[in-house]
Design a protein around this motif. Structure first.
Motif, PDB file in Angstrom:
ATOM      1  N   LYS A   1       0.910  -1.410  -0.125  1.00 27.74           N
ATOM      2  CA  LYS A   1       0.081   0.087   0.171  1.00 27.74           C
ATOM      3  C   LYS A   1       0.919   1.342  -0.078  1.00 27.74           C
ATOM      4  CE  LYS A   1      -3.380   2.481   2.850  1.00 27.74           C
ATOM      5  NZ  LYS A   1      -4.099   2.554   3.972  1.00 27.74           N
ATOM      6  N   SER A   2       1.949   1.307   0.798  1.00 25.69           N
ATOM      7  CA  SER A   2       2.745   2.494   0.813  1.00 25.69           C
ATOM      8  C   SER A   2       3.313   2.903  -0.280  1.00 25.69           C
ATOM      9  CB  SER A   2       3.794   2.322   2.012  1.00 25.69           C
ATOM     10  OG  SER A   2       4.705   1.468   1.908  1.00 25.69           O
ATOM     11  N   VAL A   3       4.032   1.715  -1.183  1.00 24.05           N
ATOM     12  CA  VAL A   3       4.605   1.848  -2.431  1.00 24.05           C
ATOM     13  C   VAL A   3       3.599   2.414  -3.492  1.00 24.05           C
ATOM     14  CG1 VAL A   3       5.816   0.790  -4.084  1.00 24.05           C
ATOM     15  CG2 VAL A   3       6.340   0.194  -1.781  1.00 24.05           C
ATOM     16  N   THR A   4       2.650   2.049  -3.436  1.00 28.99           N
ATOM     17  CA  THR A   4       1.370   2.228  -4.532  1.00 28.99           C
ATOM     18  C   THR A   4       0.955   3.756  -4.061  1.00 28.99           C
ATOM     19  OG1 THR A   4       0.456   0.033  -4.423  1.00 28.99           O
ATOM     20  CG2 THR A   4      -0.893   1.875  -5.127  1.00 28.99           C
ATOM     21  N   ALA A   5       0.907   4.139  -2.774  1.00 24.04           N
ATOM     22  CA  ALA A   5       0.569   5.618  -2.552  1.00 24.04           C
ATOM     23  C   ALA A   5       1.763   6.526  -2.754  1.00 24.04           C
ATOM     24  CB  ALA A   5       0.213   5.515  -0.926  1.00 24.04           C
ATOM     25  N   PHE A   6       2.794   6.283  -2.262  1.00 27.34           N
ATOM     26  CA  PHE A   6       4.029   7.023  -2.623  1.00 27.34           C
ATOM     27  C   PHE A   6       4.259   7.228  -4.079  1.00 27.34           C
ATOM     28  CE2 PHE A   6       5.891   5.966   1.748  1.00 27.34           C
ATOM     29  CZ  PHE A   6       4.881   6.441   2.315  1.00 27.34           C
ATOM     30  N   SER A   7       4.133   6.094  -4.576  1.00 27.63           N
ATOM     31  CA  SER A   7       4.630   6.397  -6.235  1.00 27.63           C
ATOM     32  C   SER A   7       3.661   7.193  -7.009  1.00 27.63           C
ATOM     33  CB  SER A   7       4.573   4.601  -6.752  1.00 27.63           C
ATOM     34  OG  SER A   7       5.513   4.149  -6.192  1.00 27.63           O
ATOM     35  N   GLY A   8       2.126   6.823  -6.778  1.00 28.07           N
ATOM     36  CA  GLY A   8       1.199   7.532  -7.351  1.00 28.07           C
ATOM     37  C   GLY A   8       1.239   8.974  -7.010  1.00 28.07           C
ATOM     38  N   LEU A   9       1.854   9.507  -5.911  1.00 24.44           N
ATOM     39  CA  LEU A   9       1.683  10.676  -5.710  1.00 24.44           C
ATOM     40  C   LEU A   9       2.970  11.258  -6.208  1.00 24.44           C
ATOM     41  CD1 LEU A   9       0.994  10.712  -1.743  1.00 24.44           C
ATOM     42  CD2 LEU A   9      -0.255  11.607  -3.453  1.00 24.44           C
ATOM     43  N   ASP A  10       3.909  10.539  -6.630  1.00 32.36           N
ATOM     44  CA  ASP A  10       5.044  11.001  -7.507  1.00 32.36           C
ATOM     45  C   ASP A  10       4.580  11.311  -8.888  1.00 32.36           C
ATOM     46  OD1 ASP A  10       7.574  11.584  -8.422  1.00 32.36           O
ATOM     47  OD2 ASP A  10       8.369   9.535  -8.373  1.00 32.36           O
ATOM     48  N   VAL A  11       3.510  10.337  -9.270  1.00 36.00           N
ATOM     49  CA  VAL A  11       3.005  10.667 -10.741  1.00 36.00           C
ATOM     50  C   VAL A  11       2.193  12.195 -10.509  1.00 36.00           C
ATOM     51  CG1 VAL A  11       1.402   9.933 -12.417  1.00 36.00           C
ATOM     52  CG2 VAL A  11       2.848   8.304 -11.054  1.00 36.00           C
ATOM     53  N   LEU A  12       1.417  12.307  -9.483  1.00 34.35           N
ATOM     54  CA  LEU A  12       0.616  13.511  -9.503  1.00 34.35           C
ATOM     55  C   LEU A  12       1.791  14.776  -9.548  1.00 34.35           C
ATOM     56  CD1 LEU A  12      -2.259  14.419  -9.226  1.00 34.35           C
ATOM     57  CD2 LEU A  12      -2.038  14.626  -6.558  1.00 34.35           C
ATOM     58  N   THR A  13       2.759  14.625  -8.761  1.00 37.11           N
ATOM     59  CA  THR A  13       3.924  15.706  -8.672  1.00 37.11           C
ATOM     60  C   THR A  13       4.536  16.079 -10.027  1.00 37.11           C
ATOM     61  OG1 THR A  13       4.482  14.799  -6.399  1.00 37.11           O
ATOM     62  CG2 THR A  13       5.827  16.620  -7.451  1.00 37.11           C
ATOM     63  N   HIS A  14       4.687  14.708 -10.874  1.00 40.82           N
ATOM     64  CA  HIS A  14       5.209  15.050 -12.376  1.00 40.82           C
ATOM     65  C   HIS A  14       4.161  15.810 -12.827  1.00 40.82           C
ATOM     66  CE1 HIS A  14       7.757  11.152 -11.632  1.00 40.82           C
ATOM     67  NE2 HIS A  14       8.410  12.095 -11.328  1.00 40.82           N
ATOM     68  N   ASP A  15       2.936  15.524 -12.919  1.00 46.67           N
ATOM     69  CA  ASP A  15       1.934  16.065 -13.641  1.00 46.67           C
ATOM     70  C   ASP A  15       1.824  17.488 -13.309  1.00 46.67           C
ATOM     71  OD1 ASP A  15       0.957  13.758 -14.617  1.00 46.67           O
ATOM     72  OD2 ASP A  15      -0.222  13.293 -12.898  1.00 46.67           O
ATOM     73  N   PHE A  16       1.749  17.997 -12.113  1.00 46.27           N
ATOM     74  CA  PHE A  16       1.534  19.445 -11.582  1.00 46.27           C
ATOM     75  C   PHE A  16       2.792  20.265 -12.025  1.00 46.27           C
ATOM     76  CE2 PHE A  16      -2.017  18.540  -9.207  1.00 46.27           C
ATOM     77  CZ  PHE A  16      -2.879  19.358  -9.609  1.00 46.27           C
ATOM     78  N   GLU A  17       4.022  19.678 -11.932  1.00 54.52           N
ATOM     79  CA  GLU A  17       5.063  20.336 -12.479  1.00 54.52           C
ATOM     80  C   GLU A  17       5.366  20.316 -13.774  1.00 54.52           C
ATOM     81  OE1 GLU A  17       8.170  21.160  -9.147  1.00 54.52           O
ATOM     82  OE2 GLU A  17       8.691  18.886  -9.529  1.00 54.52           O
ATOM     83  N   ALA A  18       5.078  19.448 -14.588  1.00 55.72           N
ATOM     84  CA  ALA A  18       5.141  19.331 -16.240  1.00 55.72           C
ATOM     85  C   ALA A  18       4.186  20.355 -16.598  1.00 55.72           C
ATOM     86  CB  ALA A  18       4.867  17.931 -16.681  1.00 55.72           C
ATOM     87  N   LEU A  19       3.094  20.665 -15.952  1.00 58.81           N
ATOM     88  CA  LEU A  19       1.899  21.428 -16.303  1.00 58.81           C
ATOM     89  C   LEU A  19       2.216  23.073 -16.519  1.00 58.81           C
ATOM     90  CD1 LEU A  19      -1.119  21.228 -17.300  1.00 58.81           C
ATOM     91  CD2 LEU A  19      -1.561  22.072 -15.009  1.00 58.81           C
ATOM     92  N   VAL A  20       2.971  23.325 -15.750  1.00 58.19           N
ATOM     93  CA  VAL A  20       3.855  24.626 -15.649  1.00 58.19           C
ATOM     94  C   VAL A  20       5.268  24.603 -15.872  1.00 58.19           C
ATOM     95  CG1 VAL A  20       2.012  25.550 -14.083  1.00 58.19           C
ATOM     96  CG2 VAL A  20       4.161  24.729 -13.068  1.00 58.19           C
ATOM     97  N   GLY A  21       6.011  23.531 -16.206  1.00 58.40           N
ATOM     98  CA  GLY A  21       7.261  23.679 -16.645  1.00 58.40           C
ATOM     99  C   GLY A  21       7.657  24.513 -17.837  1.00 58.40           C
TER     100      GLY A  21
END
Length: 373
Positions: A167-187
């Motif tokens: 569960k922790s790996v799934t959660a942390f990894s998915g939140l990493d994806v979300l961070t990629h999304d938000f940062e790429a959006l305004v990169g």
């Protein structure tokens, strides 16, 4: 001039390993996480590589790839002189393979013919990106190698490989994806193509990440989040990231915090800062929130930003994730002793320059204080 290349070839689904059947009479260097060797999933992968191929396995992979392991892997590469590389594992394994390739090809002056990435986590996007992050343990610093030719030629998204992720790996990894999304959006290098990938990936994570931590054997959910991870990776590989990753890398180096968690703890305050400092970033965040259904179309941009931040924190609570260094077990006193170091090295991080606006040292310090909790 903006640039976007449709690479790698991405194969997704329960029969995606069949793509490996095309390799015949090759000298294959397979780089993988050590715990994968002799597992049922790993044997399934190697069973697709038996058409007269010679397979050599390098499994001395560690989290946050240290220079020492890269050096060992390069020596292995030089001895094998592979024609094909296959990287199987999380971001650390794929980054290790990229770094081995980077140095190995230079030493041997012998480029490989094909590079394949097979991720076992839905997070880093390393299977579709041009970057490998390496750790200098001696100096406590992470640094990236960024070269477009390091993007794998083929990415195989085999969902069965992530079914057993805790569960922790799934959660942390998915939140990493979300961070990629938000940062790429305004990169700084974002464009229509990177925006489209980031926004779709973001929508998937908001809709399904918490759900999949509660229903981990749901293969359809695993598949779509695996694909969202690759989409986010393709987006930030061209658009760039920003200060959330620049700071998160320091949290990983200093506190040995899982990368995805470090990103998630930092992301809300990076969004808050960028939205306040850059009106275009604020609008892009708010528009994305509307498209993801977080807020209605008539909601003001600043209100949409607050909703994004609340939603990220809510998801972290629902998945039992610490939301600050304090909740992670770091005292405020100990954390503040590292403040100057975090600011100094965040500014040196390769992702820092892609942030939509350059923060002052005081700005970075204020973000860090919020992260401390």
């Amino acid at each position: 001039m903006s640039e976007f290349t449709l690479k790698p070839i991405i194969v997704s689904g329960s029969d995606s390993l069949n793509k490996l059947d095309n390799f015949k009479n090759q000298k294959i260097l397979l780089v993988c996480d050590p715990f994968l060797v002799d597992t049922k999933e790993f044997n399934k992968i190697t069973s697709h590589l038996n058409s007269g191929n010679t397979i050599e396995i390098f499994s001395d992979v560690k989290p946050d790839p240290p220079l020492e392991n890269i050096t060992s892997g390069v020596k292995f590469f030089v001895n094998v002189k592979p024609t094909v590389m296959v990287a199987v594992g999380g971001g650390s394994a794929i980054d290790t393979a990229k770094a081995i390739r980077f140095f190995g090809e230079k030493i041997t002056n012998s480029p490989i013919g094909c590079f394949v990435g097979i991720p076992t986590t839905s997070g880093t996007g390393s299977e579709v990106t041009n970057a490998a992050v390496i750790t200098d343990d001696k100096n406590g610093v992470k640094f990236p190698i960024i070269e477009n030719y390091l993007i794998p030629d083929i990415s195989i998204l085999y969902p069965e490989l992530v079914m057993s992720a805790p569960k922790s790996v799934t959660a942390f990894s998915g939140l990493d994806v979300l961070t990629h999304d938000f940062e790429a959006l305004v990169g700084k290098d974002n464009n229509l193509f990177t925006d489209a990938l980031a926004e779709k990936s973001m929508s998937v994570i908001f809709d399904h990440l918490v759900e999949v931590t509660k229903d981990p054997q749901n293969i359809e959910l695993r598949k779509i989040i695996h694909e969202a991870s690759a989409a986010a990776g393709a987006s930030f590989s061209y658009a760039g990231l920003g200060i959330a990753h620049a700071i998160a890398h320091q949290l990983g180096s200093i506190y040995h915090m899982p990368h995805g968690l470090a990103c998630a703890i930092t992301l809300p305050y990076a969004i808050e800062y960028n939205a306040r400092a850059d009106k275009n970033a604020q609008k892009k965040y708010a528009d994305a929130a509307r498209r993801c259904g977080l807020v209605s179309k008539n909601i003001a941009d600043n209100v949409a930003i607050k909703k994004i931040i609340r939603q990220i924190h809510l998801m972290m609570t629902q998945m039992d994730c610490p939301k600050s260094l304090k909740e992670f077990g770091i005292t405020a006193k100990d954390a503040m002793q590292e403040a100057d170091r975090v600011v100094e090295y965040a500014k040196k991080d390769g992702n820092y320059k892609y942030n939509p606006v350059e923060p002052s040292d005081e700005d970075l310090l204020n973000i860090y204080k919020k992260i401390v909790g």
